[in-house]
Design a protein around this motif. Structure first.
Motif, PDB file in Angstrom:
ATOM      1  N   GLY A   1       0.684  -1.228   0.167  1.00 27.97           N
ATOM      2  CA  GLY A   1       0.027  -0.191   0.381  1.00 27.97           C
ATOM      3  C   GLY A   1       1.509   1.054   0.041  1.00 27.97           C
ATOM      4  N   THR A   2       0.248   2.227   0.830  1.00 29.47           N
ATOM      5  CA  THR A   2       1.037   3.552   1.003  1.00 29.47           C
ATOM      6  C   THR A   2       2.169   3.218   1.765  1.00 29.47           C
ATOM      7  OG1 THR A   2       0.226   4.110   2.773  1.00 29.47           O
ATOM      8  CG2 THR A   2      -1.221   4.801   0.633  1.00 29.47           C
ATOM      9  N   ASP A   3       2.296   2.890   2.381  1.00 26.00           N
ATOM     10  CA  ASP A   3       3.515   2.261   3.120  1.00 26.00           C
ATOM     11  C   ASP A   3       4.637   2.100   2.652  1.00 26.00           C
ATOM     12  OD1 ASP A   3       3.105   2.739   5.193  1.00 26.00           O
ATOM     13  OD2 ASP A   3       2.442   1.201   5.679  1.00 26.00           O
ATOM     14  N   MET A   4       4.439   1.309   0.501  1.00 32.29           N
ATOM     15  CA  MET A   4       5.598   0.495  -0.224  1.00 32.29           C
ATOM     16  C   MET A   4       5.530   1.523  -1.058  1.00 32.29           C
ATOM     17  SD  MET A   4       6.908  -1.914  -1.025  1.00 32.29           S
ATOM     18  CE  MET A   4       7.891  -1.208  -2.953  1.00 32.29           C
ATOM     19  N   THR A   5       5.007   2.149  -1.489  1.00 28.62           N
ATOM     20  CA  THR A   5       4.656   3.494  -2.576  1.00 28.62           C
ATOM     21  C   THR A   5       5.970   4.701  -2.223  1.00 28.62           C
ATOM     22  OG1 THR A   5       2.375   3.359  -3.112  1.00 28.62           O
ATOM     23  CG2 THR A   5       3.773   5.330  -3.724  1.00 28.62           C
ATOM     24  N   LEU A   6       5.442   4.481  -0.387  1.00 25.22           N
ATOM     25  CA  LEU A   6       6.111   6.678   0.016  1.00 25.22           C
ATOM     26  C   LEU A   6       7.583   6.167  -0.095  1.00 25.22           C
ATOM     27  CD1 LEU A   6       3.391   7.658   2.012  1.00 25.22           C
ATOM     28  CD2 LEU A   6       4.444   8.527   0.055  1.00 25.22           C
ATOM     29  N   LEU A   7       7.966   4.302   0.393  1.00 26.46           N
ATOM     30  CA  LEU A   7       9.275   3.820   1.127  1.00 26.46           C
ATOM     31  C   LEU A   7       9.721   4.227  -0.443  1.00 26.46           C
ATOM     32  CD1 LEU A   7      11.871   2.695   2.468  1.00 26.46           C
ATOM     33  CD2 LEU A   7      10.326   0.317   1.980  1.00 26.46           C
ATOM     34  N   ILE A   8       9.628   3.490  -1.814  1.00 26.78           N
ATOM     35  CA  ILE A   8       9.804   3.521  -3.223  1.00 26.78           C
ATOM     36  C   ILE A   8      10.142   5.697  -3.005  1.00 26.78           C
ATOM     37  CG2 ILE A   8      10.065   2.588  -5.771  1.00 26.78           C
ATOM     38  CD1 ILE A   8      10.809   0.056  -3.403  1.00 26.78           C
ATOM     39  N   LYS A   9       9.257   5.898  -3.034  1.00 28.54           N
ATOM     40  CA  LYS A   9       9.748   7.145  -3.369  1.00 28.54           C
ATOM     41  C   LYS A   9      10.168   8.034  -3.151  1.00 28.54           C
ATOM     42  CE  LYS A   9       7.029  11.698  -4.259  1.00 28.54           C
ATOM     43  NZ  LYS A   9       7.842  12.962  -3.791  1.00 28.54           N
ATOM     44  N   ALA A  10      10.676   7.471  -1.465  1.00 26.00           N
ATOM     45  CA  ALA A  10      11.829   8.150  -1.242  1.00 26.00           C
ATOM     46  C   ALA A  10      12.704   7.899  -0.829  1.00 26.00           C
ATOM     47  CB  ALA A  10      12.087   7.659   0.276  1.00 26.00           C
ATOM     48  N   ALA A  11      13.460   6.501  -1.575  1.00 25.56           N
ATOM     49  CA  ALA A  11      14.944   5.810  -2.123  1.00 25.56           C
ATOM     50  C   ALA A  11      15.134   6.704  -3.397  1.00 25.56           C
ATOM     51  CB  ALA A  11      14.894   4.522  -1.960  1.00 25.56           C
ATOM     52  N   SER A  12      14.082   6.983  -4.548  1.00 22.02           N
ATOM     53  CA  SER A  12      13.967   7.113  -5.756  1.00 22.02           C
ATOM     54  C   SER A  12      14.560   8.549  -5.959  1.00 22.02           C
ATOM     55  CB  SER A  12      12.436   6.520  -6.754  1.00 22.02           C
ATOM     56  OG  SER A  12      12.770   7.517  -8.535  1.00 22.02           O
ATOM     57  N   ASP A  13      13.514   9.820  -5.058  1.00 16.27           N
ATOM     58  CA  ASP A  13      14.099  11.175  -4.476  1.00 16.27           C
ATOM     59  C   ASP A  13      14.998  11.444  -4.218  1.00 16.27           C
ATOM     60  OD1 ASP A  13      11.194  11.195  -5.829  1.00 16.27           O
ATOM     61  OD2 ASP A  13      10.777  12.142  -3.892  1.00 16.27           O
ATOM     62  N   THR A  14      15.879  10.215  -3.017  1.00 14.20           N
ATOM     63  CA  THR A  14      17.454  10.801  -3.087  1.00 14.20           C
ATOM     64  C   THR A  14      17.967   9.620  -3.325  1.00 14.20           C
ATOM     65  OG1 THR A  14      16.573   8.958  -1.219  1.00 14.20           O
ATOM     66  CG2 THR A  14      16.429  11.233  -0.063  1.00 14.20           C
ATOM     67  N   GLY A  15      18.033   9.717  -4.702  1.00 15.13           N
ATOM     68  CA  GLY A  15      18.890   8.226  -5.423  1.00 15.13           C
ATOM     69  C   GLY A  15      19.285   7.327  -4.722  1.00 15.13           C
ATOM     70  N   PHE A  16      18.852   6.426  -3.974  1.00 18.95           N
ATOM     71  CA  PHE A  16      19.239   5.747  -3.187  1.00 18.95           C
ATOM     72  C   PHE A  16      19.596   4.120  -3.611  1.00 18.95           C
ATOM     73  CE2 PHE A  16      19.340   2.046   0.072  1.00 18.95           C
ATOM     74  CZ  PHE A  16      20.325   2.153   0.779  1.00 18.95           C
ATOM     75  N   ASN A  17      19.864   4.019  -4.675  1.00 12.20           N
ATOM     76  CA  ASN A  17      19.685   3.519  -5.977  1.00 12.20           C
ATOM     77  C   ASN A  17      20.517   1.730  -5.633  1.00 12.20           C
ATOM     78  OD1 ASN A  17      18.329   4.740  -7.606  1.00 12.20           O
ATOM     79  ND2 ASN A  17      20.404   5.680  -7.970  1.00 12.20           N
ATOM     80  N   VAL A  18      19.733   1.320  -4.182  1.00  5.87           N
ATOM     81  CA  VAL A  18      20.255  -0.092  -4.146  1.00  5.87           C
ATOM     82  C   VAL A  18      18.978  -1.060  -4.575  1.00  5.87           C
ATOM     83  CG1 VAL A  18      21.671   1.057  -2.719  1.00  5.87           C
ATOM     84  CG2 VAL A  18      19.678  -0.161  -1.811  1.00  5.87           C
ATOM     85  N   PRO A  19      19.842  -2.552  -5.031  1.00  9.91           N
ATOM     86  CA  PRO A  19      18.212  -2.976  -4.773  1.00  9.91           C
ATOM     87  C   PRO A  19      17.322  -3.401  -3.555  1.00  9.91           C
ATOM     88  CG  PRO A  19      20.231  -4.498  -5.696  1.00  9.91           C
ATOM     89  CD  PRO A  19      20.630  -3.033  -4.836  1.00  9.91           C
ATOM     90  N   PHE A  20      15.914  -2.806  -4.192  1.00 10.89           N
ATOM     91  CA  PHE A  20      15.157  -3.337  -3.180  1.00 10.89           C
ATOM     92  C   PHE A  20      14.310  -5.142  -3.158  1.00 10.89           C
ATOM     93  CE2 PHE A  20      15.784   0.820  -2.033  1.00 10.89           C
ATOM     94  CZ  PHE A  20      14.583   0.700  -0.600  1.00 10.89           C
ATOM     95  N   LEU A  21      14.590  -5.879  -2.545  1.00 14.08           N
ATOM     96  CA  LEU A  21      13.542  -7.235  -2.496  1.00 14.08           C
ATOM     97  C   LEU A  21      12.510  -7.194  -1.744  1.00 14.08           C
ATOM     98  CD1 LEU A  21      17.132  -8.946  -1.927  1.00 14.08           C
ATOM     99  CD2 LEU A  21      16.443  -8.631  -4.015  1.00 14.08           C
TER     100      LEU A  21
END
Length: 413
Positions: free
Chosen positions: A242-262
């Protein structure tokens, strides 16, 4: 009938009519399923999407003649992702004569429903209910807390983590992993499984963070991403949805934290839009299906659902659930919940991805699983982003089976 009930009934009828071109209900009483999931609050979009797919599958069954000459009907009940409210809605469904209930979003909610259905059936053996669980994956439900009246149609958290950690054995460059999840029974189960299985399969991996956060309350995950970066995480494991997944990935994307998310739910509603191009090749999911599996005969289904609702077809397991339910009712020549439960036990059907069967000993569905990666240049994209998932590996059904501690207590004959 209240205004809300009337709207729910009409929504079900219109969904059926739209797909079949025929009246939603035939002669005789319909077989009704109470869909008890969030239709308001932070996870309303997830619940609404699920309801639409339930009604889509019911309409498909109805278009093929129904079950033993009876049509299927799905009615939504809003539980607001709250266990107490779920019981209130369950009681409403019981009062309205429903004999089948389904829910999936939130294992805390699922636990409350299992207990309530058990108590109801004990007190009312001639008016029993059957709980069809399509997404609540706390392993306890098919282990120590198993129930004759509960059937799960999604792989549990341990089954998914077993597949994910097997896959991690091949990613030898990853040495540091951060585990993050929602602070309730499911999130804890994911974290516990990750720790235990990595210790056995990849003892060289260091878990540099293991954190739980409030369910549906975090609005900014950047502080969590900052912790991951500071810990030197080379990959992240999460069961967020849900939104917890969406916002987590958005934060990683916005900050350039480009590691694999399993992930368990990287393809869930809203996540593809939040991820965008920066997640290509990095976000992976473990699911029973995705739209770009080739040559399985699902293309028209995906296209029809998108055309009808402007939403992506997501819950393949709901299709499997309806097909198994129809097969069990035909086998039993009955829609009585107890007779259907007995017919479901050990039932095997052929699905577009392969054989699926319901384990008698704990009522856990066994079906193939897929690990896939967010990618460009796909046949079916998600949320009109131009991105979707491509298969990394298929895990055959038999390979997903895990031991069970269930000691099923069956009702008297």
């Amino acid at each position: 009938m209240t205004r809300i009930d009337r709207r729910q009934f009409v929504g079900s009828a219109l969904a059926a009519t739209a797909l079949t071109g025929m009246p939603a209900l035939a002669q005789g009483e319909p077989i009704r399923i109470a869909y008890i999931d969030p239709l308001s609050g932070p996870f309303a979009n997830v619940g609404d999407n699920g309801l639409k797919q339930f009604q889509f599958e019911a309409a498909r069954i109805n278009a093929s003649g129904g079950i033993n000459g009876r049509k299927m009907e799905v009615v939504g009940f809003d539980n607001k992702t709250n266990p107490k409210e779920a019981i209130v809605q369950l009681e409403k469904a019981i009062d309205q004569g429903f004999r089948f209930v389904s829910q999936g979003n939130g294992s805390s909610v699922a636990a409350a429903i299992i207990e309530a259905v058990e108590k109801h059936n004990e007190r009312n053996p001639n008016q029993s209910m059957l709980y069809l669980n399509y997404a609540a994956v706390d392993p306890a439900f098919t282990n120590d807390k198993c129930s004759f009246w509960h059937f799960r149609f999604d792989a549990d958290a341990d089954m998914k983590m077993a597949a994910m950690t097997d896959y991690l054995k091949g990613l030898t460059n990853i040495k540091k992993i951060y585990v993050i999840g929602q602070d309730y029974s499911f999130g804890k189960a994911v974290a516990d499984s990750a720790v235990a299985m990595l210790k056995v399969k990849r003892p060289d991996i260091e878990i540099v963070g293991n954190e739980l956060h409030p369910l549906g309350r975090v609005r900014d995950f950047v502080p969590y991403i900052t912790k991951m970066r500071a810990a030197g995480a080379q990959a992240v494991i999460t069961g967020n949805w849900g939104t917890d997944m969406t916002l987590l990935i958005k934060a990683a994307s916005d900050t350039g934290f480009n590691v694999p998310f399993l992930t368990y739910y990287g393809g869930g509603l809203g996540a593809p839009t939040a991820m965008g191009k920066s997640a290509v090749g990095l976000v992976k999911q473990i699911t029973e299906w995705h739209a770009n599996i080739e040559n399985i005969g699902m293309d028209q289904v995906v296209t029809d659902f998108k055309k009808l609702h402007n939403l992506d077809y997501y819950y393949f397991r709901v299709k499997v659930m309806f097909d198994m339910l129809a097969a069990a009712m035909k086998k039993a020549n009955s829609a009585d919940p107890k007779a259907v439960a007995l017919a479901l036990e050990g039932l095997e059907i052929e699905t577009p991805t392969g054989k699926a069967f319901m384990q008698k000993e704990n009522h856990q569905l066994i079906q193939p699983l897929y690990i896939s990666t967010f990618a460009e240049n796909v046949k079916f994209d998600l949320e009109n982003t131009g991105f979707g998932f491509k298969t990394d590996v298929k895990i055959e059904a038999q390979a997903t089976i895990t031991p069970t501690t269930c000691r099923m207590q069956r009702p008297a004959a």
